[in-house]
Scaffold this motif. Sequence first.
Motif, short mmCIF file in Angstrom:
data_model
loop_
_atom_site.label_atom_id
_atom_site.label_comp_id
_atom_site.label_asym_id
_atom_site.label_seq_id
_atom_site.Cartn_x
_atom_site.Cartn_y
_atom_site.Cartn_z
N UNK A 154 0.82 -1.21 0.01
CA UNK A 154 -0.20 0.02 0.13
C UNK A 154 0.94 1.16 -0.02
N UNK A 155 1.81 2.04 0.69
CA UNK A 155 2.02 1.02 2.32
C UNK A 155 1.15 0.57 2.82
N UNK A 156 0.69 0.15 3.77
CA UNK A 156 -0.21 0.22 4.95
C UNK A 156 0.83 -0.12 6.37
N UNK A 157 1.00 0.50 7.67
CA UNK A 157 1.69 1.02 8.70
C UNK A 157 1.10 -0.41 9.49
N UNK B 239 10.29 7.87 2.75
CA UNK B 239 10.34 7.52 1.48
C UNK B 239 10.03 5.50 1.10
N UNK B 240 9.70 5.55 -0.32
CA UNK B 240 9.45 4.23 -0.61
C UNK B 240 10.90 2.78 -0.73
N UNK B 241 11.59 4.09 -0.71
CA UNK B 241 12.90 3.64 -0.84
C UNK B 241 13.65 2.80 0.02
N UNK B 242 12.89 3.98 1.20
CA UNK B 242 13.82 3.78 2.80
C UNK B 242 12.94 2.61 3.28
N UNK B 243 11.59 1.92 3.01
CA UNK B 243 10.72 0.76 2.75
C UNK B 243 11.08 0.15 2.75
#
Length: 138
Positions: free
Chosen positions: A52-55, A97-101
């Motif tokens: 998603x991201x979903x946390x 950010x998506x790259x860190x996730x």
Amino acid sequence: MTGQPITLRLRIQDPIPGVAYSLQDKKNHPVGPVLAGDAPLAFDVPVRLAPGPRFLGEFVRSEGPSRRFVYIAIGTSAGDHASPWSRRAKIDIHTIPADLLARALEGAVLEVLLPGKARDGGPACATAVPIAPWRVAD
């Protein structure tokens, strides 16, 4: 259980010495209270990351359709009932950010550097504006 586990590290640069800090769970209970000294404080927060991201997780709070954050409890909120302070700092995690996730999903710990003091000289509270952006921890 949904989502892959990742770790977020909340590092408070200059906490107020003698004041209790802790994570706060979804039931508003303090978890892992620590009395601040002269050194920075850090809390490692277990989070589950879903597409998603979903946390997800015991410490993840939500506001509206997309805002996700974690609370750091301070003073009486952290379980120190003799403290003159009763505050919470809200740390946004939906902005990572998506790259860190992606790095976190590979096992990296993501860290954010937070201020410890507010303009009034007390513990920083409300929505904490990071001193430095999210990054992969050393």
